[in-house]
Design a protein around this motif. Sequence first.
Motif, short mmCIF file in Angstrom:
data_model
loop_
_atom_site.label_atom_id
_atom_site.label_comp_id
_atom_site.label_asym_id
_atom_site.label_seq_id
_atom_site.Cartn_x
_atom_site.Cartn_y
_atom_site.Cartn_z
N SER A 9 -66.81 -21.02 7.81
CA SER A 9 -65.81 -20.90 7.74
C SER A 9 -65.46 -19.27 7.63
CB SER A 9 -64.49 -21.89 7.09
OG SER A 9 -65.01 -22.85 7.30
N LEU A 10 -66.18 -19.06 6.50
CA LEU A 10 -65.87 -17.19 6.33
C LEU A 10 -66.62 -16.28 7.40
CD1 LEU A 10 -65.90 -17.71 2.40
CD2 LEU A 10 -63.14 -17.71 3.99
N MET A 11 -67.32 -16.80 7.91
CA MET A 11 -67.67 -16.06 8.70
C MET A 11 -67.15 -15.88 10.30
SD MET A 11 -70.81 -14.67 8.22
CE MET A 11 -71.91 -14.26 9.65
N ASN A 12 -66.56 -16.87 10.39
CA ASN A 12 -65.66 -16.90 11.51
C ASN A 12 -64.26 -16.48 11.09
OD1 ASN A 12 -67.49 -19.08 13.27
ND2 ASN A 12 -66.89 -20.49 12.72
N LEU A 13 -63.65 -16.23 10.02
CA LEU A 13 -62.38 -15.59 9.70
C LEU A 13 -62.52 -13.82 9.56
CD1 LEU A 13 -61.20 -17.67 7.31
CD2 LEU A 13 -60.52 -17.03 9.52
N ASP B 243 -65.88 -5.30 11.25
CA ASP B 243 -65.59 -4.25 11.89
C ASP B 243 -65.36 -2.95 10.70
OD1 ASP B 243 -63.53 -4.74 10.36
OD2 ASP B 243 -62.60 -5.08 12.31
N GLY B 244 -65.49 -2.68 11.39
CA GLY B 244 -65.21 -1.05 10.17
C GLY B 244 -64.21 -1.02 9.59
N ARG B 245 -63.53 -1.94 9.57
CA ARG B 245 -62.22 -2.21 8.73
C ARG B 245 -62.83 -2.13 6.74
NH1 ARG B 245 -58.21 -5.45 11.79
NH2 ARG B 245 -57.93 -5.93 9.44
N PRO B 246 -62.34 -2.46 6.01
CA PRO B 246 -62.61 -2.30 4.80
C PRO B 246 -62.43 -3.91 4.52
CG PRO B 246 -60.64 -1.00 3.91
CD PRO B 246 -60.87 -1.87 6.02
N ASP B 247 -60.78 -4.66 4.77
CA ASP B 247 -60.73 -5.98 4.83
C ASP B 247 -61.27 -6.76 5.17
OD1 ASP B 247 -58.45 -4.51 4.30
OD2 ASP B 247 -57.02 -5.44 6.70
N CYS B 248 -62.12 -7.89 4.29
CA CYS B 248 -63.04 -9.09 4.95
C CYS B 248 -62.78 -10.33 3.85
CB CYS B 248 -64.48 -8.28 3.79
SG CYS B 248 -65.60 -9.72 3.94
N PRO B 249 -62.41 -11.16 4.88
CA PRO B 249 -62.45 -12.67 4.36
C PRO B 249 -63.36 -13.00 3.34
CG PRO B 249 -61.43 -12.51 6.83
CD PRO B 249 -62.05 -10.96 5.91
N ILE B 250 -64.71 -12.53 3.04
CA ILE B 250 -65.94 -12.98 2.91
C ILE B 250 -65.65 -12.77 1.43
CG2 ILE B 250 -67.82 -13.34 2.33
CD1 ILE B 250 -68.49 -13.43 5.63
N LEU B 251 -65.72 -11.03 0.86
CA LEU B 251 -65.26 -10.73 -0.08
C LEU B 251 -63.98 -11.20 -1.17
CD1 LEU B 251 -66.54 -7.34 0.01
CD2 LEU B 251 -67.90 -9.00 -0.30
N ASP B 252 -62.49 -11.56 -0.26
CA ASP B 252 -61.46 -11.89 -0.95
C ASP B 252 -61.91 -13.47 -1.87
OD1 ASP B 252 -60.67 -9.51 -0.31
OD2 ASP B 252 -59.28 -10.53 2.10
N ASP B 253 -62.47 -14.38 -0.74
CA ASP B 253 -62.61 -15.14 -0.91
C ASP B 253 -63.54 -15.08 -2.69
OD1 ASP B 253 -62.83 -18.31 -0.28
OD2 ASP B 253 -64.75 -17.88 -1.15
N LEU B 254 -64.78 -14.55 -2.10
CA LEU B 254 -65.65 -14.13 -3.27
C LEU B 254 -64.84 -13.87 -4.47
CD1 LEU B 254 -69.00 -13.02 -1.61
CD2 LEU B 254 -68.38 -15.28 -2.22
N LYS C 246 -63.84 -25.07 1.16
CA LYS C 246 -62.77 -24.13 0.22
C LYS C 246 -63.04 -22.94 1.60
CE LYS C 246 -64.63 -22.99 -4.16
NZ LYS C 246 -65.36 -22.59 -5.09
N LEU C 247 -61.31 -22.80 2.17
CA LEU C 247 -61.59 -22.29 3.54
C LEU C 247 -60.43 -20.50 2.91
CD1 LEU C 247 -59.31 -24.99 4.74
CD2 LEU C 247 -62.42 -24.50 6.10
N TYR C 248 -60.65 -19.99 3.67
CA TYR C 248 -60.19 -18.67 3.28
C TYR C 248 -58.70 -18.20 3.32
CZ TYR C 248 -58.80 -13.66 3.76
OH TYR C 248 -57.99 -13.08 3.70
N LYS C 249 -58.37 -18.30 2.25
CA LYS C 249 -56.29 -17.70 2.31
C LYS C 249 -56.65 -16.29 1.89
CE LYS C 249 -55.15 -22.96 0.85
NZ LYS C 249 -54.79 -23.81 0.17
N PRO C 250 -56.20 -15.20 2.66
CA PRO C 250 -55.66 -13.81 1.85
C PRO C 250 -55.03 -14.74 1.65
CG PRO C 250 -54.50 -14.64 4.52
CD PRO C 250 -55.02 -15.69 3.75
#
Length: 169
Positions: free
Chosen positions: A120-124, A128-139, A151-155
């Motif tokens: 799920s996190l990989m799909n979110l 790209d080159g931007r620093p925003d990353c749902p994977i890191l946010d979730d961790l 667990k699902l990503y919630k920004p």
Amino acid sequence: MKDIDIDQLTTWPVNIGKAAELSGISPKMLRHYETLGLLGGVVRTDSNYRQYSLADVHSLRFIRRSRDMGFGLDAIAELVSLWHNRKRSSATVKRITQKHLDELAQRIEALQAMQRTLGSLMNLCPGDGRPDCPILDDLAHPACTVETGTKLYKPATSTAPRRNTPRRD
């Protein structure tokens, strides 16, 4: 190697290196299993070298197979004891195995939940080159667990509006 090959092609007793080779266990692990009491009293020479019998090698192979099946050392100690006890109850062996099987099922479920979460996190993640990353946010801030255990990503919510600032790449 087949048991008959070991019995007929080897002169007994054998040293630790040969016992390790015949059982598929490293000498270090072999010594460890001995200190844990998984082997009976291993005979020693006058020079204090270990001498392993055919029965010792069979026990080591039993231990190796039990480890390959994922049993813990406490369960293996109990299984070895039962294996050597011809008056054992197979119900005891079945109970130990059922407990291990239940633990494996729980671990598999946990691994599958991790796999779903990461998928799920990989799909979110835009990747790209931007620093925003749902994977890191979730961790950093894991979301609440939903009914499926995934667990699902919630920004992260922020009250400050985002500014459109040029990216620095």
